[in-house]
Design a protein around this motif. Structure first.
Motif, mmCIF file in Angstrom:
data_model
loop_
_atom_site.group_PDB
_atom_site.id
_atom_site.type_symbol
_atom_site.label_atom_id
_atom_site.label_comp_id
_atom_site.label_asym_id
_atom_site.label_seq_id
_atom_site.Cartn_x
_atom_site.Cartn_y
_atom_site.Cartn_z
ATOM 1 N N ILE A 125 34.798 33.964 31.777
ATOM 2 C CA ILE A 125 33.422 33.580 32.103
ATOM 3 C C ILE A 125 33.426 33.028 33.522
ATOM 4 C CG2 ILE A 125 31.490 32.050 31.541
ATOM 5 C CD1 ILE A 125 32.450 32.050 28.655
ATOM 6 N N VAL A 126 32.496 33.487 34.352
ATOM 7 C CA VAL A 126 32.388 32.987 35.723
ATOM 8 C C VAL A 126 31.175 32.068 35.791
ATOM 9 C CG1 VAL A 126 32.224 33.576 38.157
ATOM 10 C CG2 VAL A 126 33.413 35.123 36.588
ATOM 11 N N GLU A 127 31.422 30.792 35.980
ATOM 12 C CA GLU A 127 30.352 29.804 36.073
ATOM 13 C C GLU A 127 29.967 29.572 37.531
ATOM 14 O OE1 GLU A 127 31.885 26.348 34.145
ATOM 15 O OE2 GLU A 127 31.603 27.149 32.126
ATOM 16 N N ASN A 128 28.761 29.037 37.730
ATOM 17 C CA ASN A 128 28.273 28.713 39.077
ATOM 18 C C ASN A 128 28.381 29.927 39.991
ATOM 19 O OD1 ASN A 128 27.222 27.190 41.152
ATOM 20 N ND2 ASN A 128 29.148 26.152 41.650
ATOM 21 N N LEU A 129 27.753 31.018 39.551
ATOM 22 C CA LEU A 129 27.871 32.322 40.227
ATOM 23 C C LEU A 129 27.002 32.350 41.474
ATOM 24 C CD1 LEU A 129 29.303 35.098 39.663
ATOM 25 C CD2 LEU A 129 27.117 35.855 38.725
ATOM 26 N N PHE A 130 27.499 31.754 42.552
ATOM 27 C CA PHE A 130 26.730 31.709 43.796
ATOM 28 C C PHE A 130 26.816 33.034 44.542
ATOM 29 C CE2 PHE A 130 26.009 30.499 48.263
ATOM 30 C CZ PHE A 130 24.786 29.865 48.129
ATOM 31 N N TYR A 131 27.997 33.671 44.498
ATOM 32 C CA TYR A 131 28.171 35.018 45.033
ATOM 33 C C TYR A 131 28.444 35.963 43.871
ATOM 34 C CZ TYR A 131 28.998 32.518 49.414
ATOM 35 O OH TYR A 131 28.880 31.704 50.503
ATOM 36 N N PRO A 132 28.035 37.221 43.965
ATOM 37 C CA PRO A 132 28.329 38.157 42.873
ATOM 38 C C PRO A 132 29.827 38.429 42.782
ATOM 39 C CG PRO A 132 27.392 39.339 44.739
ATOM 40 C CD PRO A 132 27.272 37.884 45.061
ATOM 41 N N VAL A 133 30.323 38.479 41.562
ATOM 42 C CA VAL A 133 31.726 38.806 41.304
ATOM 43 C C VAL A 133 31.758 40.165 40.617
ATOM 44 C CG1 VAL A 133 33.803 38.156 40.030
ATOM 45 C CG2 VAL A 133 32.400 36.398 41.122
ATOM 46 N N THR A 134 32.555 41.067 41.133
ATOM 47 C CA THR A 134 32.588 42.439 40.620
ATOM 48 C C THR A 134 33.904 42.720 39.905
ATOM 49 O OG1 THR A 134 33.589 43.344 42.621
ATOM 50 C CG2 THR A 134 31.181 43.179 42.576
ATOM 51 N N LEU A 135 33.958 43.855 39.261
ATOM 52 C CA LEU A 135 35.173 44.307 38.601
ATOM 53 C C LEU A 135 36.320 44.395 39.601
ATOM 54 C CD1 LEU A 135 35.389 47.129 35.982
ATOM 55 C CD2 LEU A 135 36.928 47.177 37.917
ATOM 56 N N GLU A 136 36.034 44.873 40.805
ATOM 57 C CA GLU A 136 37.080 44.999 41.829
ATOM 58 C C GLU A 136 37.652 43.638 42.198
ATOM 59 O OE1 GLU A 136 37.217 49.220 42.658
ATOM 60 O OE2 GLU A 136 38.485 47.562 43.254
ATOM 61 N N VAL A 137 36.783 42.631 42.327
ATOM 62 C CA VAL A 137 37.253 41.292 42.668
ATOM 63 C C VAL A 137 38.170 40.756 41.561
ATOM 64 C CG1 VAL A 137 36.540 38.897 43.023
ATOM 65 C CG2 VAL A 137 35.280 40.743 44.130
ATOM 66 N N LEU A 138 37.751 40.916 40.312
ATOM 67 C CA LEU A 138 38.576 40.457 39.191
ATOM 68 C C LEU A 138 39.928 41.161 39.175
ATOM 69 C CD1 LEU A 138 35.934 40.251 36.318
ATOM 70 C CD2 LEU A 138 36.957 38.355 37.583
ATOM 71 N N HIS A 139 39.902 42.475 39.432
ATOM 72 C CA HIS A 139 41.173 43.218 39.425
ATOM 73 C C HIS A 139 42.104 42.705 40.510
ATOM 74 C CE1 HIS A 139 43.950 46.534 40.391
ATOM 75 N NE2 HIS A 139 43.991 46.653 39.083
ATOM 76 N N GLN A 140 41.584 42.457 41.700
ATOM 77 C CA GLN A 140 42.441 41.999 42.797
ATOM 78 C C GLN A 140 43.027 40.621 42.508
ATOM 79 O OE1 GLN A 140 41.297 42.720 46.870
ATOM 80 N NE2 GLN A 140 39.645 44.068 46.213
ATOM 81 N N ILE A 141 42.284 39.774 41.807
ATOM 82 C CA ILE A 141 42.787 38.440 41.467
ATOM 83 C C ILE A 141 43.815 38.518 40.345
ATOM 84 C CG2 ILE A 141 42.149 36.212 40.453
ATOM 85 C CD1 ILE A 141 39.439 36.516 41.905
ATOM 86 N N PHE A 142 43.455 39.197 39.249
ATOM 87 C CA PHE A 142 44.282 39.145 38.050
ATOM 88 C C PHE A 142 45.507 40.064 38.127
ATOM 89 C CE2 PHE A 142 40.575 36.988 36.576
ATOM 90 C CZ PHE A 142 41.014 36.142 35.574
ATOM 91 N N THR A 143 45.478 41.086 38.984
ATOM 92 C CA THR A 143 46.634 41.977 39.085
ATOM 93 C C THR A 143 47.840 41.279 39.704
ATOM 94 O OG1 THR A 143 47.254 44.253 39.619
ATOM 95 C CG2 THR A 143 46.269 42.970 41.387
ATOM 96 N N LYS A 144 47.621 40.123 40.343
ATOM 97 C CA LYS A 144 48.738 39.352 40.898
ATOM 98 C C LYS A 144 49.621 38.772 39.797
ATOM 99 C CE LYS A 144 47.206 39.700 45.179
ATOM 100 N NZ LYS A 144 47.930 40.409 46.229
ATOM 101 N N TYR A 145 49.111 38.742 38.565
ATOM 102 C CA TYR A 145 49.854 38.098 37.481
ATOM 103 C C TYR A 145 50.405 39.089 36.466
ATOM 104 C CZ TYR A 145 47.943 33.905 39.499
ATOM 105 O OH TYR A 145 47.640 32.908 40.388
#
Length: 547
Positions: A185-205
């Motif tokens: 869940i993304v709270e305080n969504l001031f900027y839009p978060v996309t599938l690509e953004v999530l992939h770039q963050i979570f693929t590091k793990y």
């Protein structure tokens, strides 16, 4: 100074009570040796005085730059996801610690993981490297009671109380029944978060297999499936409560009750990274009201370049620097280019699929064994061993994600007596030699090889990618082959077999445990695709299980 040899001396610390204390509890060589290389975690910190060759893998790890007020439990949490932690020595006055894992395999997995993801404690980067010692002895030291209590408690929680009963746990053990699917869940969504953004963050793990995004209760949410529950565990530990951008877009992460995701379309709301053949559906990239609220869409880079993915909505603020934002996820290496909100990977050239492998054994190296070993983590298209520097090679993978995966699992592994160093190359592709050019067979094109493990869309191989281990998974075994046949095969290749068992429900598959991790890596290289007769070729992979 006879016998007083520690990693602390190697880094040039002044003699004091902490140094003398550490010298009395760390078993190791009695002569001065070079300090551990400061290349762990991929950092470029200044090398220590006296640095020479990197230390070989050890189950004792040296941790530097820990915050002064840090607790034992926080340091232990670094190692718990990778296996059982057996000891800890805190040197708070020096902002350092020694962490001892139950096995060398667990330590290697941990160091390799933190090579691509710099670990943080209380928002401060720390540095992890192999110690030049083999074990910790802290039985007679004062003030160790709290450390041992924290060690027992954390091992019990993270292994389902198995450590309290003295049971043996497998390396990389995670919470019993834990899912590889995360609910985000993304709270305080001031900027839009996309599938690509999530992939770039979570693929590091870890290896991200599938993502589904949706809006529920006026909140942007996502379901994300990793290849392994351990990857999900790493990501939840590191990212829960973190802000993607400064003071906004806060990640709330929990384990999903689902065990697998069913993705029907590859577009900007859902994606199956193992099935690039899926249709794009209606092509809707994001809800129109959200897009209107944040202005004209920008472009977020797609490292896969697969057709059928609609344009993603980016950030209208040009030049926004994730890297420089305090409190954001800049430490993951995400960077904003100066052009219209285009996100790029921060590690090496964006989308680069070429790896540079160094410190190879020039007497043993060949394009074929590099193809087999790196092919465990992706489809190798080309291999080039450098003509005048045979300790170095370039390996071109099918895509950037597979290159990152191979690098994270194979960097630091010992093969044919040498510790491999794997980094992203500056080259975008491996060039084949010109016609008539002398090459000695050092460059090979494997683009059409039948041995690629991941060529088939939706292959189960995507879900069976594990770190190197001394236990190998064997498959495609014909009915006539016996346990003794397979044991003799591995022993003839120079391996010492510790244990063996066929799968109860399917004798086409088996597990074989060898004497060491290095032996297992060499056996995989030598025996994968070995002809067993009856039109059966042996398939060899690393296993997450033990016998």
């Amino acid at each position: 100074m006879d016998g007083i040899v520690t990693d602390l001396i190697a880094v040039g610390l002044k003699r004091g009570s902490d140094e003398l204390l550490s010298a009395s509890v760390v078993n190791g060589p009695s002569t001065m040796s070079n300090s551990t290389s400061a290349t762990a975690n991929g950092n470029n910190t200044k090398k220590f005085k006296g640095d020479g060759s990197p230390n070989p893998p050890s189950r004792v790890l040296h941790i530097r730059k820990i915050p002064y007020e840090i607790s034992e439990a926080e340091v232990l949490s670094l190692g718990i996801p990778f296996g059982k932690v057996t000891n800890l020595l805190m040197l708070k006055g020096k902002n350092q610690a020694f962490l001892e894992m139950a096995s060398e395999e667990a330590a290697v997995t941990m160091v390799n993981y933190y090579t691509t993801v710099t670990p943080h404690l209380r928002n401060q980067p720390i540095y992890i490297q192999y110690s030049n010692h083999r074990e910790l002895k802290t039985d007679n030291l004062p003030n160790q009671a709290r450390t041992q209590a924290a060690l027992q408690a954390l091992n019990a929680v993270h292994t389902g109380n198995m450590s309290m009963t003295g049971s043996t746990i497998s390396e990389g053990a995670v919470l019993a029944g834990q899912s590889s699917v995360l609910r985000i869940i993304v709270e305080n969504l001031f900027y839009p978060v996309t599938l690509e953004v999530l992939h770039q963050i979570f693929t590091k793990y870890g290896t991200v297999l599938k993502i589904i995004t949706f809006t529920k209760n006026n909140q942007f949410q996502a379901l994300l499936q990793y290849a392994d529950p351990m990857h999900a565990h790493h990501a939840k530990m590191a990212l829960d409560g973190q802000n993607i951008y400064n003071a906004c877009c806060t990640l709330r992460i929990e384990f999903s009750k689902l065990t697998s995701l069913n993705v029907k379309y590859n577009n900007d709301k859902s994606r199956d990274f193992t099935r690039l053949d899926l249709p794009s559906g209606d092509g809707q990239s994001i809800d129109a009201p959200v897009a209107a609220a944040f202005g004209a869409p920008g472009i977020i880079s797609n490292p896969y370049g697969a057709g059928g993915f609609g344009p993603a909505v980016g950030f209208p603020q040009a030049g926004l620097s994730v890297q420089g934002m305090h409190g954001g996820l800049g430490h993951l290496g995400l960077q904003h280019a100066a052009v219209g909100g285009r996100l790029m990977h921060g590690m090496g050239p964006a989308g680069n699929s070429v790896l540079l492998v160094s410190n190879l054994n020039p007497e043993k190296v060949s394009p074929h064994w590099l193809f087999i070993l790196f092919g465990v983590y992706g489809d190798v298209h080309r291999v080039k061993i450098l003509f005048n520097k045979k300790e170095n090679a370039l390996i071109q993978m099918a895509d950037a994600n597979q290159a990152q995966l191979a690098m994270s699992h194979l960097n630091g592994q010992k093969v044919y007596g040498r510790v491999l160093r794997v980094t992203l190359s500056k080259h975008q592709m491996v060039q084949l030699p010109r016609e008539g050019q002398e090459d000695q067979g050092l460059t090979k094109d494997y683009g059409n090889s039948p041995l690629h493990r991941f060529k088939k869309p939706g292959s189960k191989n995507f879900q069976n990618i594990f770190p190197p281990s001394s236990t190998l998974h064997l498959s495609n075994i014909p009915p006539s082959i016996t346990e003794d046949d397979l044991k003799n095969l591995f022993e003839s290749a120079g391996s010492s077999v510790r244990a063996f068992k066929f799968f109860l429900k399917d004798r086409k598959m088996a597990l074989i445990q060898l004497d060491s991790l290095e032996e297992a890596i060499q056996a995989l290289i030598d025996l994968h695709n070995h002809d067993l007769g009856e039109n059966h070729h042996l398939r060899v992979s690393f296993s997450k299980s033990t016998i």
